[in-house]
Design a protein around this motif. Sequence first.
Motif, PDB file in Angstrom:
ATOM      1  N   ALA A 171       0.864  -1.176   0.000  1.00 49.21           N
ATOM      2  CA  ALA A 171       0.000   0.000   0.000  1.00 49.21           C
ATOM      3  C   ALA A 171       0.904   1.230   0.000  1.00 49.21           C
ATOM      4  N   PHE A 172       0.468   2.256  -0.721  1.00 49.15           N
ATOM      5  CA  PHE A 172       1.273   3.459  -0.873  1.00 49.15           C
ATOM      6  C   PHE A 172       0.603   4.637  -0.175  1.00 49.15           C
ATOM      7  N   LYS A 173       1.254   5.785  -0.223  1.00 51.58           N
ATOM      8  CA  LYS A 173       0.781   6.988   0.467  1.00 51.58           C
ATOM      9  C   LYS A 173      -0.650   7.315   0.052  1.00 51.58           C
ATOM     10  N   PRO A 174      -1.547   7.495   1.026  1.00 49.45           N
ATOM     11  CA  PRO A 174      -2.941   7.789   0.698  1.00 49.45           C
ATOM     12  C   PRO A 174      -3.109   9.173   0.066  1.00 49.45           C
ATOM     13  N   VAL A 175      -4.162   9.285  -0.710  1.00 50.69           N
ATOM     14  CA  VAL A 175      -4.535  10.552  -1.346  1.00 50.69           C
ATOM     15  C   VAL A 175      -5.864  10.976  -0.735  1.00 50.69           C
ATOM     16  N   TYR A 176      -5.893  12.184  -0.186  1.00 53.19           N
ATOM     17  CA  TYR A 176      -7.097  12.697   0.466  1.00 53.19           C
ATOM     18  C   TYR A 176      -7.840  13.616  -0.490  1.00 53.19           C
ATOM     19  N   ALA A 177      -9.134  13.334  -0.640  1.00 51.97           N
ATOM     20  CA  ALA A 177      -9.979  14.156  -1.510  1.00 51.97           C
ATOM     21  C   ALA A 177     -11.323  14.352  -0.813  1.00 51.97           C
ATOM     22  N   GLY A 178     -11.449  15.442  -0.088  1.00 53.36           N
ATOM     23  CA  GLY A 178     -12.685  15.700   0.640  1.00 53.36           C
ATOM     24  C   GLY A 178     -12.918  14.647   1.710  1.00 53.36           C
ATOM     25  N   ASP A 179     -14.068  13.995   1.643  1.00 49.08           N
ATOM     26  CA  ASP A 179     -14.421  12.971   2.620  1.00 49.08           C
ATOM     27  C   ASP A 179     -13.926  11.582   2.230  1.00 49.08           C
ATOM     28  N   VAL A 180     -13.152  11.497   1.154  1.00 52.15           N
ATOM     29  CA  VAL A 180     -12.705  10.198   0.643  1.00 52.15           C
ATOM     30  C   VAL A 180     -11.180  10.084   0.752  1.00 52.15           C
ATOM     31  N   ILE A 181     -10.731   8.906   1.103  1.00 52.65           N
ATOM     32  CA  ILE A 181      -9.297   8.595   1.114  1.00 52.65           C
ATOM     33  C   ILE A 181      -9.080   7.484   0.088  1.00 52.65           C
ATOM     34  N   TYR A 182      -8.166   7.718  -0.846  1.00 57.97           N
ATOM     35  CA  TYR A 182      -7.795   6.699  -1.826  1.00 57.97           C
ATOM     36  C   TYR A 182      -6.447   6.125  -1.411  1.00 57.97           C
TER      37      TYR A 182
ATOM     38  N   VAL B 256      -2.052 -19.505 -11.098  1.00 59.09           N
ATOM     39  CA  VAL B 256      -1.896 -18.287 -11.894  1.00 59.09           C
ATOM     40  C   VAL B 256      -1.538 -17.143 -10.956  1.00 59.09           C
ATOM     41  N   LYS B 257      -0.465 -16.436 -11.289  1.00 56.99           N
ATOM     42  CA  LYS B 257      -0.067 -15.249 -10.534  1.00 56.99           C
ATOM     43  C   LYS B 257      -0.471 -14.021 -11.348  1.00 56.99           C
ATOM     44  N   LEU B 258      -1.100 -13.070 -10.685  1.00 63.13           N
ATOM     45  CA  LEU B 258      -1.522 -11.821 -11.314  1.00 63.13           C
ATOM     46  C   LEU B 258      -0.965 -10.656 -10.516  1.00 63.13           C
ATOM     47  N   THR B 259      -0.603  -9.596 -11.216  1.00 63.21           N
ATOM     48  CA  THR B 259      -0.270  -8.344 -10.545  1.00 63.21           C
ATOM     49  C   THR B 259      -1.507  -7.462 -10.616  1.00 63.21           C
ATOM     50  N   ALA B 260      -1.959  -6.993  -9.473  1.00 68.63           N
ATOM     51  CA  ALA B 260      -3.127  -6.125  -9.390  1.00 68.63           C
ATOM     52  C   ALA B 260      -2.688  -4.745  -8.936  1.00 68.63           C
ATOM     53  N   GLU B 261      -3.172  -3.713  -9.630  1.00 69.25           N
ATOM     54  CA  GLU B 261      -2.878  -2.326  -9.247  1.00 69.25           C
ATOM     55  C   GLU B 261      -4.180  -1.536  -9.250  1.00 69.25           C
ATOM     56  N   GLY B 262      -4.332  -0.726  -8.227  1.00 67.98           N
ATOM     57  CA  GLY B 262      -5.541   0.076  -8.130  1.00 67.98           C
ATOM     58  C   GLY B 262      -5.486   0.957  -6.905  1.00 67.98           C
ATOM     59  N   ALA B 263      -6.662   1.398  -6.486  1.00 66.01           N
ATOM     60  CA  ALA B 263      -6.767   2.229  -5.286  1.00 66.01           C
ATOM     61  C   ALA B 263      -8.038   1.847  -4.543  1.00 66.01           C
ATOM     62  N   GLN B 264      -7.892   1.580  -3.262  1.00 65.28           N
ATOM     63  CA  GLN B 264      -9.042   1.324  -2.409  1.00 65.28           C
ATOM     64  C   GLN B 264      -9.621   2.667  -1.990  1.00 65.28           C
ATOM     65  N   LYS B 265     -10.930   2.757  -2.035  1.00 63.82           N
ATOM     66  CA  LYS B 265     -11.628   3.984  -1.665  1.00 63.82           C
ATOM     67  C   LYS B 265     -12.231   3.797  -0.279  1.00 63.82           C
ATOM     68  N   LYS B 266     -11.860   4.669   0.639  1.00 64.35           N
ATOM     69  CA  LYS B 266     -12.373   4.630   2.008  1.00 64.35           C
ATOM     70  C   LYS B 266     -12.970   5.992   2.339  1.00 64.35           C
ATOM     71  N   TRP B 267     -14.033   5.981   3.095  1.00 61.48           N
ATOM     72  CA  TRP B 267     -14.656   7.227   3.529  1.00 61.48           C
ATOM     73  C   TRP B 267     -14.076   7.636   4.871  1.00 61.48           C
ATOM     74  N   ARG B 268     -13.796   8.930   5.001  1.00 61.46           N
ATOM     75  CA  ARG B 268     -13.315   9.452   6.291  1.00 61.46           C
ATOM     76  C   ARG B 268     -14.456   9.435   7.273  1.00 61.46           C
ATOM     77  N   SER B 269     -14.122   9.069   8.510  1.00 65.26           N
ATOM     78  CA  SER B 269     -15.156   9.106   9.544  1.00 65.26           C
ATOM     79  C   SER B 269     -15.332  10.554   9.986  1.00 65.26           C
ATOM     80  N   SER B 270     -16.509  10.887  10.420  1.00 59.70           N
ATOM     81  CA  SER B 270     -16.810  12.254  10.811  1.00 59.70           C
ATOM     82  C   SER B 270     -16.489  12.522  12.271  1.00 59.70           C
ATOM     83  N   THR B 271     -15.894  11.561  12.954  1.00 62.68           N
ATOM     84  CA  THR B 271     -15.574  11.762  14.376  1.00 62.68           C
ATOM     85  C   THR B 271     -14.184  12.305  14.564  1.00 62.68           C
TER      86      THR B 271
END
Length: 136
Positions: free
Chosen positions: A48-59, A121-136
Amino acid sequence: MLKDIIDEITEELTAAGVTGVYSAFDAKAAERKGFGFFTVVGIDSLNAFKPVYAGDVIYIPFRAEVGLDITAPEDGAADKLYSYFDREILPVICGSSGTAFRPGDITIKHDSSINRLVLKVKLTAEGAQKKWRSST
């Protein structure tokens, strides 16, 4: 995150009509997974790499090495196992909408504990998980 990636793959395969798709975390014994083809989806490594913050979403960008173990029926021949993978599994993986997959090593072996051929079968997967920031 591991479970999310495995769930994404199993859901896409199942939605495409592939039957007998299981998570590596599934504790069901091979003999209880049926007599036909079945596929076990697992993760060999995850970065996992450095997260990207965009409003209420963390990628969270990631790269993972995914392992698919596709098991043939007891009387299954190697050519039928390769054909099944090529016809049923590979088009779904390559057409995935959320994560980019690149096929890597493919090997076949006889698993003497279940007396069946297994295509690994071995696969390389690349993408970004999308998580919502908690409001607390």
